[in-house]
Design an enzyme around this catalytic site. Structure first.
Site, PDB file in Angstrom:
ATOM      1  N   TYR B 467       0.888  -0.954  -0.150  1.00  0.00           N
ATOM      2  CA  TYR B 467      -0.149  -0.230   0.096  1.00  0.00           C
ATOM      3  C   TYR B 467       0.812   1.556  -0.132  1.00  0.00           C
ATOM      4  O   TYR B 467       1.921   1.119   0.447  1.00  0.00           O
ATOM      5  CB  TYR B 467      -0.468   0.152   1.515  1.00  0.00           C
ATOM      6  CG  TYR B 467      -1.939  -0.715   1.057  1.00  0.00           C
ATOM      7  CD1 TYR B 467      -2.085  -2.239   1.919  1.00  0.00           C
ATOM      8  CD2 TYR B 467      -3.187  -0.577   1.017  1.00  0.00           C
ATOM      9  CE1 TYR B 467      -2.721  -3.420   1.879  1.00  0.00           C
ATOM     10  CE2 TYR B 467      -4.174  -1.642   0.774  1.00  0.00           C
ATOM     11  CZ  TYR B 467      -4.629  -2.988   1.214  1.00  0.00           C
ATOM     12  OH  TYR B 467      -5.154  -3.431   1.361  1.00  0.00           O
ATOM     13  N   HIS B 475      -6.363   1.986  -2.256  1.00  0.00           N
ATOM     14  CA  HIS B 475      -6.160   0.545  -2.502  1.00  0.00           C
ATOM     15  C   HIS B 475      -4.730  -0.003  -2.902  1.00  0.00           C
ATOM     16  O   HIS B 475      -3.809   0.867  -3.610  1.00  0.00           O
ATOM     17  CB  HIS B 475      -6.563   0.088  -3.604  1.00  0.00           C
ATOM     18  CG  HIS B 475      -8.220   0.432  -3.466  1.00  0.00           C
ATOM     19  ND1 HIS B 475      -9.156  -1.069  -2.889  1.00  0.00           N
ATOM     20  CD2 HIS B 475      -9.168   0.955  -3.093  1.00  0.00           C
ATOM     21  CE1 HIS B 475     -10.469  -0.780  -2.422  1.00  0.00           C
ATOM     22  NE2 HIS B 475     -10.486   0.424  -3.442  1.00  0.00           N
ATOM     23  N   LYS B 525      -5.109  -5.272  -9.279  1.00  0.00           N
ATOM     24  CA  LYS B 525      -3.854  -5.641  -8.810  1.00  0.00           C
ATOM     25  C   LYS B 525      -2.470  -5.017 -10.219  1.00  0.00           C
ATOM     26  O   LYS B 525      -2.414  -6.383 -10.575  1.00  0.00           O
ATOM     27  CB  LYS B 525      -3.394  -5.357  -7.312  1.00  0.00           C
ATOM     28  CG  LYS B 525      -4.171  -5.740  -6.656  1.00  0.00           C
ATOM     29  CD  LYS B 525      -4.294  -6.070  -5.114  1.00  0.00           C
ATOM     30  CE  LYS B 525      -5.534  -5.444  -4.268  1.00  0.00           C
ATOM     31  NZ  LYS B 525      -5.877  -4.545  -4.586  1.00  0.00           N
TER      32      LYS B 525
END
Lengths: 400, 574
Positions: B467, B475, B525
């Site tokens: 993070y 996020h 991600k």
């Protein structure tokens, strides 16, 4: 807080990177517009999952089918003017053609030098275009060339037997041109890319040149602060977090900006694994984007991407040795210094595209040599370097 | 409410109409109750009772444009709460402004005071933590430490919460709500906010599906030549029956959803609604060393009963019942070791050790690098049984023999974890270099020392999530998976190969990588393959079991990251 990310699953539409038009059934009505000059990229419509009994839906489907049918039923003819003959040369496993016509040959085939030409340096060498095995198969499958076997005594005239597609596959696949490599080659060619063999195609090519290393050695020394007793960070007065973070630096990391070529007199000994022989991965093809206008076969320039073809069934996820040697041979392409943090990290200092072929299905993965250690988060001025909502790419898509 | 009813069809879909009105009732009531999340209060009181109606009328009068969504409380600014990236306080010198000569004086004064009475960046006393052998984690119960560790770097997670410790807030909110009190002063727990948001989203999806159905129905009506009024809300009379059949699965699906959640149409008593507190009362993971864990749930139950006897009309100024916090902060071994060894702000003690002396970094490393043996707790129990004179095991010879064999067998293995003082004979250099904890801590330390907030990534199939600044800000962008690498020539020798923890090169196949990458791209991600180059074992002559050994140990690891992303042939053409 990891759970918060799970919410993203519910709302996030696939991002632009994820959408692959080839993976879904398309609305082929856009093909009807190809007769005219204006060609538009088809828009993604809504997916219909089930029949809901309206005429609108069935009409749309019928129109799409008809458009595809019309496109496929277009009569394709070979102009006698553009008829291209080629002759297969078994010794070199290549084919040659004299003065082939057509735009395709501006980006394929090569005229070999006097030393390299298998037929020697005769007077027609300059007009003789040699086609590599994968080019031969691709052009033959496409119907662009008519490949003939070499003329033998049995042939009544000087016209030899034509080579079938099956024969071309049988003759050309093998050796360094594996079927996986050919699958990747032909799929990239069909997508419009310019594909050339890399120097490492036949195994290890020349040792990486200076372009594979950063231009100037700007070595940065990072001091290690050892704790005498207790812990790494001494209980003391600290004036900034940057100071604390710099004292926490402990684990080494690979810094791509300080890599120098190995001394050539010291051969790099890669330990040979007895149980599993270390198969090296190397760049197979250099490719240029379809829109490249300045491309010349004689001086192709820097490729847009470098593709390494691997067989999914015979290899595993590469080890660090394999990746290191693969990246070693790739030119040094650092990210822009003023780019945003995430873009810099994702671009990496070197990159290569792996084409993983599993029984004819190709999956492409881009590997980037990211150096997280080069981008210190704690030193950045702006608290949010170049993003609005972290991982989400569309605004308002996710909420905390 | 009136708006929704006016647009809803009257015929053939009466059940849906009633559902809609229920929904809108819920929303309107939720407006009056500022933090009512899922219409639970509406369920407790029948929506048709005069009280509810009057409340609705009041709300409409007070607010001429009734907002269907509950008014959100103003969130505290995270930039003001989470200012420090590490649980250390810094003492910067004040800036000198040439335009204000007095600021020089301030600067000098601060400098001198720091010189004479140097303040420490470290907390005093250190934050206490207790190692839990059962869960192989470190538990922190001190409220000061819990607050500091969460707000300064997002360390650990609440044992009864998703991340930040919020059980106490939730419990207070639950009790207040059960009491029927106005919820002006109660902070909304993050879990409740998420629940409300999910409910909202679910209703949105139902509404969207309904709109899509109506669109199809309209289209069909047009094709069948039925007269359609402007606005198209009325169904053709002849088409209705077939539509109901065709759309039955959709409708039934919607009904199922409603019933399954027990709201808003169903009347479910409050006590039967799933509540975190009910579940947590029987939580087995309360650690041994937790001082607050001794309060049984019966106390809270008796309080609830007492409040019920007092009745609904109790005064609002009744003092809050003293709820003991049943929750603790649990730190992963990597977090605890970083806090203890790298930062030196955490003092970890062992519950089985007689002395309350904090564990030194080498001892901690030994403890964490020892594989987690779930049997160790049962062994402790057996030991207690054996030592107890009142219990005779002679009646059951077989069982006793089993127990004693178990104890002797596992004593040899779990000795270091049971008694940390005994671990001094084993130096840190005896830990194998590719021990999973060493690899994972090297990775953790690497990213933490660069400024990332590193949190466990098991829910995404990876080792760590990175993070930027912390989970409340953004996020996670990167998902890190650790790949051990044996590039040193030592590992290619026969001895090195036999000492490798993983078979061969520990290679994974391409399907594994693709699955992992597919998951990461779905949750937006980026996958990071983090190769940790394992050094050969250090020469055995050096090593004294001191902290400098630990530093030297981790300085020998080398990390190289590769970012993996899908590459699309079609996308990259342009």
């Amino acid at each position: 807080m990891a759970d918060l990310d799970e919410d993203a699953l519910l709302t996030s539409a696939p991002t632009a990177d994820e959408i692959d038009l080839s993976e879904e059934t398309q609305d082929f009505r856009f093909l009807s517009a190809f007769g005219t000059n204006e060609v538009k990229i088809p828009k993604r419509g809504e997916k219909d999952f089930e029949q809901h009994g309206t005429n609108l839906q069935s009409d749309t489907l019928a129109a799409s089918r008809q458009a595809m049918h019309n496109a496929l039923s277009f009569q394709r003819v070979h102009q006698p003017k553009g008829y291209t003959m080629a002759t297969y040369h078994p010794e070199s496993n290549m084919a040659y053609s004299y003065n082939p016509k057509g735009p395709l040959f501006a980006r394929m085939g090569q005229v070999l030098s006097a030393l390299e030409d298998p037929l020697g340096n005769d007077e027609r060498r300059g007009q003789r275009l040699w086609l590599l095995p994968e080019e031969l198969i691709y052009l033959l499958e496409r119907g662009t060339i008519d490949v003939r076997w070499p003329v033998s005594e049995d042939d009544e005239d000087d016209r030899a037997l034509p080579m079938s597609v099956q024969a071309a596959y049988a003759m050309c696949i093998g050796g360094t041109l594996t079927l996986e490599r050919h699958i990747v080659y032909s799929s990239l060619k069909r997508a419009g890319y310019i594909v050339l063999r890399s120097a490492d195609f036949n195994g290890s090519g020349p040792s990486p040149g200076t372009e594979c290393y950063p231009p100037l050695p700007d070595r940065t020394w990072r001091g290690l602060h050892h704790g005498r007793d207790g812990c790494l960070l001494q209980p003391a007065l600290y004036r900034s977090y940057a100071d604390i973070y710099s004292r926490l630096a402990l684990v080494q990391f690979h810094d791509p900006t300080t890599q120098r070529p190995q001394p050539s007199n010291l051969p790099v000994t890669i330990p040979t694994d007895l149980h599993q022989p270390l198969s090296s991965i190397s760049v197979t093809y250099n490719i240029w984007k379809p829109g490249t206008t300045m491309f010349k076969k004689s001086s192709p320039g820097t490729p847009d991407f470098r593709i390494a073809v691997v067989n999914a069934r015979e290899t595993k996820v590469p080890s660090l040795q394999q990746l290191s040697s693969l990246m070693e041979a790739v030119p040094y392409e650092p990210p822009k210094q003023d780019a945003q943090l995430y873009q810099k990290l994702k671009h990496g200092y070197k990159n290569v595209i792996l084409a993983i072929v599993d029984q004819g299905v190709v999956s492409y993965l881009r590997l980037a040599d990211a150096a997280f250690g080069r981008e210190r988060l704690y030193g950045s001025k702006s608290p949010r370097p170049g993003f609005k909502h972290g991982g989400s790419r569309k605004r308002g898509q996710k909420r905390r | 409410m009136a708006v929704a009813n006016g647009h809803a069809p009257k015929d053939a879909t009466s059940d849906r109409t009633s559902r809609q009105s229920n929904v809108s009732t819920t929303n309107d009531s939720a407006t009056t109750k500022s933090t009512n999340c899922n219409g639970r209060a509406t369920n407790s009181a029948a929506p048709d009772t005069p009280t509810t109606k009057s409340t609705n009328a009041q709300a409409t009068q007070a607010n001429p444009h009734p907002n269907p969504r509950p008014a959100r409380k103003r969130k505290p600014n995270p930039n003001q709460i989470y200012t420090s990236p590490l649980p250390l306080t810094i003492h910067p010198l004040p800036a000198f402004h040439p335009s204000h000569p007095l600021s020089l004086l301030h600067l000098v004064a601060t400098y001198l005071s720091h010189l004479l009475f140097p303040p420490s960046s470290h907390p005093s006393p250190l934050y206490p933590g207790v190692f839990s052998p059962e869960t192989h984690s470190v538990h922190v119960t001190d409220p000061r430490a819990v607050k500091a560790l969460w707000e300064m770097g997002f360390w650990g997670k609440g044992s009864l919460s998703r991340s930040e410790m919020g059980w106490l807030e939730r419990e207070k909110a639950r009790r207040k709500e059960a009491k029927g009190a106005r919820e002006g002063r109660v902070k909304v727990a993050p879990e409740d906010a998420t629940k409300a948001r999910r409910e909202e989203r679910r209703m949105f999806k139902l509404e969207r599906a309904r709109a899509e159905r109506e669109r199809i129905l309209r289209q069909r009506a047009v094709e069948e030549g039925g007269a359609v009024e402007e606005g198209g809300e009325q169904y053709p009379p002849n088409g209705t029956k077939r539509d109901e059949q065709v759309l039955d699965p959709l409708m039934r699906n919607e009904t199922d959803l409603q019933v399954e959640d027990g709201r808003p149409g169903e009347r479910v008593p409050d006590s039967e609604l799933l509540d975190p507190a009910t579940a947590t009362e029987h939580d087995p993971l309360i650690p041994n060393g937790n001082p607050t864990a001794e309060t049984p749930a019966s106390e809270s139950r008796s309080q609830t009963r007492r409040r019920e006897q007092v009745g609904e009309d109790a005064e609002d100024d009744e003092p809050e019942p003293d709820i003991k916090n049943q929750e603790h902060l649990q730190l992963t071994p990597e977090e605890a070791f970083f806090l203890s060894y790298a930062l030196g702000v955490l003092a970890v003690t062992h519950p089985n050790s007689t002395s309350s002396k904090k564990l030194s970094p080498p001892e901690l490393l030994d403890l964490f690098a020892t594989p987690h043996k779930p049997a160790s707790s049962s062994v402790t129990k057996h030991q207690a049984l054996l030592q107890h004179p009142a219990i005779s095991l002679n009646d059951q010879p077989l069982h006793a023999r089993d127990v004693s064999r178990q104890v002797t067998d596992s004593n040899a293995v779990t000795e270091p974890s049971l008694s940390p003082s005994a671990s001094t004979d084993r130096s840190v250099i005896d830990i194998e270099p590719d021990n999973p904890f060493l690899l994972s801590y090297a990775t953790y330390h690497h990213f933490r020392s660069l400024g990332w907030v590193v949190r466990p990534g098991i829910k995404f199939g990876v080792d760590f999530l990175l993070y930027n600044r912390g989970p409340v800000f953004s996020h996670a962008e990167f998902a890190v998976v650790i790949m051990p690498a044996y590039t040193h020539t030592y590992w290619a020798t026969a001895k090195g190969r036999s000492l490798r923890r993983r078979e061969g090169n520990g290679e994974k196949d391409w399907w594994w990588l693709h699955a992992l990458n597919r998951v990461q791209s779905h949750v937006v991600k980026t996958l990071v393959l983090c190769y940790v180059d394992v050094p050969p074992p250090p020469p055995t002559t050096t090593g004294t079991g001191s902290v400098s050994d630990v530093t030297a140990l981790f300085a020998r690891y080398k990390i190289r990251e590769f970012i993996v992303r899908r590459w699309s042939v079609n996308r990259m053409r342009g």
